[in-house]
Design an enzyme around this catalytic site. Structure first.
Site, short mmCIF file in Angstrom:
data_model
loop_
_atom_site.label_atom_id
_atom_site.label_comp_id
_atom_site.label_asym_id
_atom_site.label_seq_id
_atom_site.Cartn_x
_atom_site.Cartn_y
_atom_site.Cartn_z
N GLU A 13 38.46 -1.94 70.07
CA GLU A 13 38.02 -1.23 71.39
C GLU A 13 37.18 -1.52 72.02
O GLU A 13 36.53 -1.41 73.07
CB GLU A 13 38.11 0.19 70.82
CG GLU A 13 39.58 0.78 70.57
CD GLU A 13 39.55 2.28 69.97
OE1 GLU A 13 40.51 3.00 70.31
OE2 GLU A 13 38.63 2.61 69.34
N ASP A 200 50.38 5.77 72.35
CA ASP A 200 51.81 6.38 71.95
C ASP A 200 51.76 7.76 72.29
O ASP A 200 50.74 8.42 73.00
CB ASP A 200 51.46 6.23 70.57
CG ASP A 200 50.34 6.93 69.83
OD1 ASP A 200 49.28 6.40 69.51
OD2 ASP A 200 50.46 8.23 69.70
N1 SAH Z 1 45.94 0.99 62.69
C1 SAH Z 1 44.43 1.62 62.31
C2 SAH Z 1 44.48 3.06 62.24
C3 SAH Z 1 44.52 3.69 63.41
S1 SAH Z 1 43.94 5.28 63.34
C4 SAH Z 1 44.01 0.80 60.93
O1 SAH Z 1 44.87 0.69 60.12
O2 SAH Z 1 43.04 0.48 61.11
C5 SAH Z 1 44.37 5.70 64.86
C6 SAH Z 1 43.02 5.38 66.06
O3 SAH Z 1 43.61 5.60 67.32
C7 SAH Z 1 42.06 6.38 65.94
O4 SAH Z 1 40.86 5.80 66.29
C8 SAH Z 1 42.33 7.44 67.11
O5 SAH Z 1 41.23 8.21 67.90
C9 SAH Z 1 43.40 6.75 68.02
N2 SAH Z 1 44.72 7.49 68.20
C10 SAH Z 1 45.81 6.82 68.86
N3 SAH Z 1 46.82 7.39 69.06
C11 SAH Z 1 46.46 8.49 68.09
C12 SAH Z 1 47.54 9.70 67.44
N4 SAH Z 1 48.72 9.72 67.84
N5 SAH Z 1 46.92 10.52 66.75
C13 SAH Z 1 45.60 10.35 66.46
N6 SAH Z 1 44.69 9.30 66.85
C14 SAH Z 1 45.13 8.53 67.43
#
Ligand code: SAH
Length: 232
Positions: A13, A200
């Site tokens: 990001e 999403d």
């Molecule tokens: N794929 C990552 C984990 C991502 S957690 C890894 O394994 O490192 C999700 C991140 O995107 C968080 O920083 C959150 O702020 C954001 N996010 C996007 N969609 C989200 C959702 N549906 N629920 C919660 N956070 C979400």
């Protein structure tokens, strides 16, 4: 010149912003690297906070104490909580609120931090209006919304959980850091704005959509942050 702190939870990001910075010095603290320099001609400190509320809160406190930033912008991705807010679109925070703070036992509504004087943390309306205007210029192909952004230490990928959050908070999108940033900014009296591009829909398709659309969504948020800086 005003100094802006720019926080992204994940390296993806903030990577593009870091690449575009000039005159950079890096300071390490709390396992975070603070890139201080100029971005689009403006003083900025860009940092990856890490995921979740505690990382985000700590990051704001360092930006306040060590870098004395005047403004805080959070850029990133989020899950949509409204049918009309599509993947790729941007939500700008009117305010932020926790969806996982629950002290109903003592009569507090969901979201309320007990003994704090506010349920939600208002974002700066002037910065938000500027962001809404400039977003239409730099991201003409997407929609930009202004509404409540809610946070919790949960990746929301379940329709029932999503509906519960909507009912409890009237949030427009959900993520994992924005409200901790809002709370820390509120305590330090620093104006802030959360900018989130939708990756999403926070439902049963989120585990497929998130990895597919994350990169594309980030670009919209990054474009906006870069263009917004000279207006702050
Ligand atoms: N794929 C990552 C984990 C991502 S957690 C890894 O394994 O490192 C999700 C991140 O995107 C968080 O920083 C959150 O702020 C954001 N996010 C996007 N969609 C989200 C959702 N549906 N629920 C919660 N956070 C979400």
């Amino acid at each position: 010149m005003k100094r802006t702190g720019i926080i992204g939870a994940m390296e993806e990001e903030v990577a593009i912003l870091k690449e575009k910075m000039e005159h950079v010095t890096v300071t390490r603290k709390a396992d975070m690297e603070f890139y201080q320099g100029t971005l689009n001609g403006c003083e900025a400190v860009v940092v990856r906070s890490g995921i979740g509320k505690v990382n985000a809160g700590i990051c704001v406190q360092i930006l306040a104490d060590v870098f004395q930033v005047d403004t805080i912008i959070n850029t990133g991705v989020a899950g949509s909580l409204k049918t009309e807010i599509n993947i790729g679109d941007i939500v700008l925070s009117t305010d932020t609120m926790y969806h996982d703070m629950d002290a109903r036992e003592f009569g507090y509504p969901i979201g309320q931090v007990p003994r704090m004087d506010t349920l939600t943390f208002p974002a700066d309306p002037e910065i938000r209006k500027k962001a809404a205007r400039i977003c239409k210029e730099v991201n003409p192909e997407i929609q930009v919304f202004e509404g409540r952004i809610v946070s919790g230490d949960q990746f929301v990928a379940d329709k029932e959980q999503k509906n519960r959050i909507i009912e409890n908070t009237q949030g427009w999108c959900t993520e994992m850091e924005g409200t901790a940033i809002g709370q820390a900014a509120y305590l330090n009296k620093i104006p802030y704005l959360v900018i989130r591009a939708i990756s999403d829909k926070a439902d049963d398709s989120a585990h497929v959509d998130y990895p597919t659309f994350e990169k594309q969504a980030i670009i919209h948020s990054v474009n906006l942050v870069e263009a917004l800086l000279p207006l702050l």
